[in-house]
Design an enzyme around this catalytic site. Structure first.
Site, short mmCIF file in Angstrom:
data_model
loop_
_atom_site.label_atom_id
_atom_site.label_comp_id
_atom_site.label_asym_id
_atom_site.label_seq_id
_atom_site.Cartn_x
_atom_site.Cartn_y
_atom_site.Cartn_z
N HIS A 1 -13.15 0.14 -7.51
CA HIS A 1 -12.41 -0.68 -6.56
C HIS A 1 -13.29 -1.54 -5.67
CE1 HIS A 1 -13.68 2.48 -3.84
NE2 HIS A 1 -13.31 1.73 -2.84
C1 UD1 Z 1 -10.95 0.00 1.76
C2 UD1 Z 1 -12.31 0.19 2.42
C3 UD1 Z 1 -13.29 0.81 1.42
C4 UD1 Z 1 -12.72 2.07 0.81
C5 UD1 Z 1 -11.36 1.74 0.21
C6 UD1 Z 1 -10.72 2.94 -0.42
C7 UD1 Z 1 -12.98 -1.48 4.12
C8 UD1 Z 1 -13.88 -2.63 4.38
N1 UD1 Z 1 -12.89 -1.09 2.84
O1 UD1 Z 1 -11.11 -0.96 0.71
O2 UD1 Z 1 -14.48 1.15 2.09
O3 UD1 Z 1 -13.60 2.54 -0.18
O4 UD1 Z 1 -10.52 1.24 1.26
O5 UD1 Z 1 -9.50 2.59 -1.00
O6 UD1 Z 1 -12.41 -0.95 5.04
N2 UD1 Z 1 -3.52 -2.53 -0.86
C9 UD1 Z 1 -2.32 -2.06 -1.29
N3 UD1 Z 1 -1.80 -0.95 -0.67
C10 UD1 Z 1 -2.43 -0.31 0.34
C11 UD1 Z 1 -3.65 -0.80 0.78
C12 UD1 Z 1 -4.20 -1.90 0.17
O7 UD1 Z 1 -1.72 -2.60 -2.20
O8 UD1 Z 1 -1.89 0.70 0.84
C13 UD1 Z 1 -4.10 -3.71 -1.53
C14 UD1 Z 1 -3.88 -4.98 -0.77
O9 UD1 Z 1 -3.66 -5.99 -1.69
C15 UD1 Z 1 -5.19 -5.22 -0.07
C16 UD1 Z 1 -6.18 -4.62 -1.05
O10 UD1 Z 1 -5.50 -3.50 -1.63
O11 UD1 Z 1 -5.42 -6.57 0.18
C17 UD1 Z 1 -7.43 -4.13 -0.41
O12 UD1 Z 1 -7.15 -3.24 0.66
P1 UD1 Z 1 -8.20 -3.12 1.90
O13 UD1 Z 1 -7.78 -2.06 2.84
O14 UD1 Z 1 -8.45 -4.48 2.47
O15 UD1 Z 1 -9.53 -2.71 1.20
P2 UD1 Z 1 -9.85 -1.66 0.05
O16 UD1 Z 1 -10.34 -2.40 -1.11
O17 UD1 Z 1 -8.74 -0.67 -0.15
#
Ligand code: UD1
Length: 374
Positions: free
Chosen positions: A210
């Site tokens: 991821h």
């Molecule tokens: C975040 C953390 C990362 C961790 C990861 C675990 C930061 C900078 N990154 O990254 O360190 O390893 O979480 O998962 O804080 N989304 C969903 N549902 C959710 C949450 C997110 O669909 O419940 C999708 C959204 O499209 C979002 C994307 O995932 O834009 C990324 O989510 P985000 O929280 O920005 O970062 P992660 O890649 O999950």
């Protein structure tokens, strides 16, 4: 006030809250969920699996760019901090919520306590590395998971007196939940996949990917999926897809690279499902920080698809091998493991299921020392 935001925070916070409740005297805590992760599969399911209490407060920030997400957490956390006036703000890990809440607290004169301090990949292109460096700089009490973290902190000018080696709270969760781990076959059945796949001669592998550096560019993601396809010819794979990765596979039109007969795609899994899947695996291929540690604790060989790790102890003492995105290194790593030459490793010091107890005891003492004498 104890802060969680994203998936990897939940397994760290659960044992801390339990240890606070069991400490004599108990350490009262308010649980704040920033809402950085919000899907049932990324949040509610893990709360249930880890027996985390309902958050006292949910800031419901949701997704956004780094700036938007960090700023939104800060804006929404500030009034909560003003209202509750805690004796400290405790943050875990390295996600955006970790830094955002620390920054609000330090500027209000509220002590910041960081659990999992001092880990460094040395790679400032990782958003988490920035979050780690900055959070540690503004933390008043820092708990580390491995001894090398102290050197990292001292190199950045942080006094050793502020640091306490407590061990790995994520492994506390692993110990607490292992008896309830869901058998891998049940997980596959629940998703309509044939559990016979798990009984292949070579066993099966578990995959998670991821990191933006691995999944946000079409060429990189294509190369990784092609490599996983080659791995899947050696042993079947179970791939638990993060929403970011699933969205990018669709966006770049790469779904055709997945051979459904050899690779089962699953939605993000609960904690007990992941424990069951990893516990029975021949190998785990991942870019997650948490899985590098969990495989070391489980004694399962791990190939990390990154150039660097902030968790060097998993390589030096555990079962982890860094293979980057080097196709040959990945395939050789898998072949070695299949030939019985995988790392066996040993469990690092203080990854013993009692890290949170050590934190509770130390924090109680520390807060007492901070309190103004009447
Ligand atoms: C975040 C953390 C990362 C961790 C990861 C675990 C930061 C900078 N990154 O990254 O360190 O390893 O979480 O998962 O804080 N989304 C969903 N549902 C959710 C949450 C997110 O669909 O419940 C999708 C959204 O499209 C979002 C994307 O995932 O834009 C990324 O989510 P985000 O929280 O920005 O970062 P992660 O890649 O999950």
């Amino acid at each position: 006030m104890c802060i969680v935001g994203a998936r990897p925070n939940f397994m760290k916070m659960a044992p801390i809250l339990r240890a606070f409740a069991e400490h004599q005297p108990p350490l009262p805590a308010l649980l704040v969920h920033t809402g950085q992760h919000y899907d049932a599969s990324m949040s509610d399911q893990l709360f249930a699996d880890l027996r985390l209490p309902r958050p006292d407060l949910n800031l419901e920030v949701g997704s956004g760019s780094h700036a938007v997400q960090t700023a939104e957490v800060m804006k929404r956390f500030e009034p909560a901090l003003d209202e509750h006036k805690p004796s400290c703000v405790l943050v875990v890990g390295d996600v955006n919520s970790t830094l955002a809440c620390s920054l609000v607290a330090v500027k209000k004169g509220v002590p910041v306590v960081h659990v999992e301090a001092g880990l460094r990949s040395g790679d400032r292109r990782m958003p988490e590395e920035i979050n780690r460096v900055l959070t540690d700089q503004i933390s008043d009490r820092l708990y580390t998971t491995e001894r090398s973290a102290l050197g990292n902190l001292q190199r950045e000018g942080i006094a050793a007196e502020r640091v306490c080696f407590a061990g790995n709270v994520m492994i506390d969760s692993l110990h607490a939940s292992r008896p309830q781990a869901r058998p891998a076959a049940d997980t596959l059945k629940a998703h309509g996949a044939d559990p016979a796949l798990l009984r292949a001669e070579a066993g099966y592998g578990v995959v998670t990917l991821h990191r933006p550096s691995n999944v946000d560019q079409a060429d990189t993601l294509r190369l990784l999926l092609e490599t996983l396809r080659a791995v899947s010819e050696r042993l079947p794979l179970v791939f638990a897809l993060h929403p970011r990765t699933r969205a990018n596979i669709e966006r770049f039109g790469l779904g055709g690279l997945i051979d459904a007969r050899r690779m089962v795609l699953l939605p993000p899994q609960g904690y007990l499902e992941m424990l069951g899947l990893m516990g029975g695996a021949t190998v785990v291929l991942t870019d997650s920080g948490g899985l590098q540690e969990e495989t070391t604790a489980l004694g399962v060989p791990c190939l990390t698809l990154r150039e660097n790790t902030e968790r060097p102890i998993t390589v030096e003492q555990g079962t982890n091998t860094m293979v980057g995105r080097d196709v040959q290194a990945i395939l050789t790593g898998v072949d070695d493991i299949l030939a019985g030459r995988g790392k066996r490793g040993r469990v690092p010091e203080y990854w013993d299921g009692h890290a949170a107890d050590r934190i509770a005891a130390d924090l109680h003492r520390w807060l007492h020392d901070q309190a103004p004498t009447p």
